[in-house]
Design an enzyme around this catalytic site. Structure first.
Site: not given
Length: 665
Positions: A221, A224, A441-442
């Site tokens: 992506g 090329k 947790h976050e």
């Protein structure tokens, strides 16, 4: 169908020019035989029966008595045709009971009587002749083809050995370097090819030869193929595009024949560009002596490609461009000078290149004043050109869903979250206990990152489920560097384990939500010990795990360990020590700032999404700006830390050299 072309005409300066394309009206010649067939089938019988009327048998008897019938032709099927005295034709059906009485009446009235057997219709005769002649036509065509090109054999007659190259003769690529944003270094190297195709005499006077082949390598992506088309568009020459997999099929020798045909067609239209996409399909390293598994057909195709590239005259003006994501598997003979003289690396775009690419893909879109493409580019580290095109398209789709034509900043943010995290799961409603656990947790991830000196800054954290993740903590780098410092890696390990540490501090136990964090932390610690030489016990040694450079570790690891069992045990012990120390460090940070942790959890439960600036305000820390003080920072960030009960996964950040896959996203 093999095309026997005449020698190409020569221009005034002696260079060969491409022959004119065949006229387009030749495709409409097939309409003529169909029109003639229908004319013969319908109009010809109609002209033969001009003025013909159908009458009843009683009317025929009356006309015979009145001497109005001139001739009559009676068929054995009971149908009678003839002409009347006024010149018109007629047709009727005679009942079988008429017999001799009807004939006597005709003779008495002086009617000329003719009898004939029943015949087939005109269409039936044509169909019969076609059925009889079709086998002869088909066999004659094959005989003509075989005699015309005996070297091709039956394969040439059936078109199996022909190249599947798409030749843009009439519609040459219009793409130019202006359509390729960024990559100035790569465009500078490839621009010499354009100059050679346009001015070959300059190189001839200096005794220089342009490169025969240019191999473009890089992650998927990155553009090329677009660069190859831009070279053809800038040089205004024919562009042959073919994929490596189209050379090899089930027939033996087909691949080599197609390679010969491809270069033969290129020579006829020289100067020209031959572009082989995914060349690793045929260019893989050949099997050595005594190899158990080999592919003779693929190796024959590769040998023919090597011979063709080594055999054509550089002055003919043929340049071969190739693209691949796996340069490590290519045969060394393909990469030597004289074949692919140059290798051009097309890496993932930098911040400024991402900004330029976004500008290209936002053409034709109406952007609100709130949209800052520089902010969007900074928030997309590790995105390729194709990812950025998808981001702009997804943002437009989000605006359409909202019945708007103008894209705002929220559309880009939602599109980026959808690409990285997945679709928001509105039906995945968490239980109150689960929602609180995800918030804890976050919040642990965010606070450990906020209190770590070298960790990437917090951009946003959310507890909204998306895809397989139940929550996410997003970190974005301030600058893009090329080295990972040891202090940065230790801080990253602590951030990885911050969610589990927060659960241990608040609940006194862990949960399955940290499964993905543990996997990524273990992978990073293993690299630190085995590859980066950061363990005092193992020492400065490196045992790379192998795999593809540009496909996110898509290759297999080493088949056998290059070290002893004792070394493996020491590596495992060091990895475990690294992880335990990182977890302990995260636990100590969260215990020290337990009140801030509780406040951040409450804020998350109330708002579900918290910006990074709010996290730093709660932590009493200045929000990082610029890149001062970061002597060693990652080239790409860890954009998303996602967690899910079922081992959630996020978009893996494609890392570039020199340290690939250090921080899988």
């Amino acid at each position: 169908m093999t095309k026997q072309a005449m020698p190409p005409p020569v221009s005034d300066n002696g260079a060969s020019v491409a022959p004119p394309p065949p006229p387009a009206w030749r495709h409409y010649l097939w309409i003529i035989p169909f029109v003639m067939f229908f004319v013969l089938f319908f109009i010809l019988p109609a002209t033969q029966s001009k003025g013909q009327v159908t009458i009843t048998y009683s009317q025929l008897l009356s006309d015979v008595s009145a001497h109005k019938v001139k001739t009559v032709t009676i068929e054995t099927s009971g149908t009678a045709t003839g002409t009347l005295s006024d010149g018109n034709s007629y047709t009727t059906a005679i009942p079988p009971q008429a017999g001799q009485t009807f004939l006597d009446q005709l003779q008495k009235s002086g009617v000329q009587i003719t009898a004939q057997a029943s015949g087939t219709s005109f269409g039936t005769e044509v169909l019969s002749w076609l059925i009889l002649l079709l086998p002869f036509i088909f066999i004659g065509y094959l005989w003509w083809r075989l005699s015309k090109g005996a070297a091709g054999g039956l394969q040439g007659a059936l078109g199996v050995g022909r190249s599947k190259a798409k030749v843009f003769d009439e519609e040459r690529p219009k793409t130019t370097f202006a359509d390729v944003a960024g990559y100035e270094g790569a465009k500078f190297e490839i621009r010499e090819v354009v100059d050679f195709l346009q001015h070959p005499e300059r190189y001839a006077r200096a005794g220089a030869m342009a490169p025969r082949g240019i191999l473009m390598v890089g992650p998927p992506g990155t553009g090329k193929t677009l660069l190859a088309r831009a070279v053809a568009g800038e040089a205004d020459v024919p562009f042959f595009s073919v994929t490596g997999s189209s050379f090899v099929e089930m027939f033996v020798g087909v691949g080599a024949a197609r390679v010969r045909d491809l270069f033969e067609e290129a020579r006829k239209r020289a100067p020209a560009i031959v572009f082989v996409d995914e060349i690793d399909a045929i260019g893989q390293r050949r099997a050595g002596t005594g190899a158990v598994v080999s592919n003779d057909e693929r190796e024959q195709t590769l040998n023919q490609l090597l011979a063709e590239m080594d055999g054509f005259d550089p002055a003919t003006g043929i340049v071969v461009l190739a693209a691949t994501n796996r340069p490590e598997v290519l045969d060394p003979a393909l990469l030597r000078p004289g074949r692919f003289d140059r290798q051009v690396t097309i890496p993932l775009p930098t911040l400024f290149e991402r900004l330029a690419i976004l500008g290209v893909h936002c053409r034709g879109k109406q952007l609100d004043h709130s949209v800052n493409l520089e902010v969007v580019a900074r928030g997309t580290p590790g995105f390729s050109g194709a990812d950025l095109a998808n981001l702009a398209n997804e943002a437009a789709i989000v605006a359409v869903r909202a019945d708007r034509e103008v894209l705002d900043a929220a559309d880009f943010a939602e599109a980026r979250d959808r690409i990285i995290l997945g679709r928001r799961e509105t039906s995945n409603v968490l239980l109150p206990e689960e929602k609180n656990a995800v918030a804890v947790h976050e919040a642990g991830h965010a606070l450990v990152a906020a209190y770590s000196e070298k960790a990437d800054p917090i951009a946003k954290l959310t507890i909204l489920p998306a895809g397989p993740t139940l929550g996410a903590t997003e970190q974005l780098p301030l600058v893009e560097r090329h080295l990972f410092g040891e202090d940065y890696l230790y801080d990253t390990l602590a951030v990885f384990l911050g969610g589990r540490a927060s659960e241990l501090v608040v609940f006194g136990q862990g949960s399955t939500g940290a499964a993905n964090d543990l996997a990524k932390a273990t992978d990073l610690a293993s690299k630190m010990v085995r590859e980066f030489g950061l363990s005092a016990v193992i020492g400065p040694v490196g045992y790379p795990s192998g795999g593809s450079v540009f496909l996110d570790g898509g290759g297999g690891a080493l088949s056998s360990r290059p070290f002893a069992e004792q070394t493996q045990a020491a590596v495992d012990a060091e990895v475990s020590r690294f992880l335990s120390e990182a977890e302990q460090r995260a636990v100590e940070v969260l215990k020290k700032h337990r009140d801030v942790l509780d406040q951040l959890v409450e804020l998350l439960l109330a708002n579900e999404t918290v910006e990074g600036s709010e996290v730093y305000a709660l932590a009493g820390r200045p929000e990082p700006v610029g890149g001062e003080g970061m002597t060693m920072a990652p080239e790409h960030a860890v954009p998303i830390e996602g967690d899910s009960v079922a081992n959630g996964s996020e978009k893996a950040v494609e890392e570039a050299h020199p340290l690939p896959d250090v921080l899988p996203g």
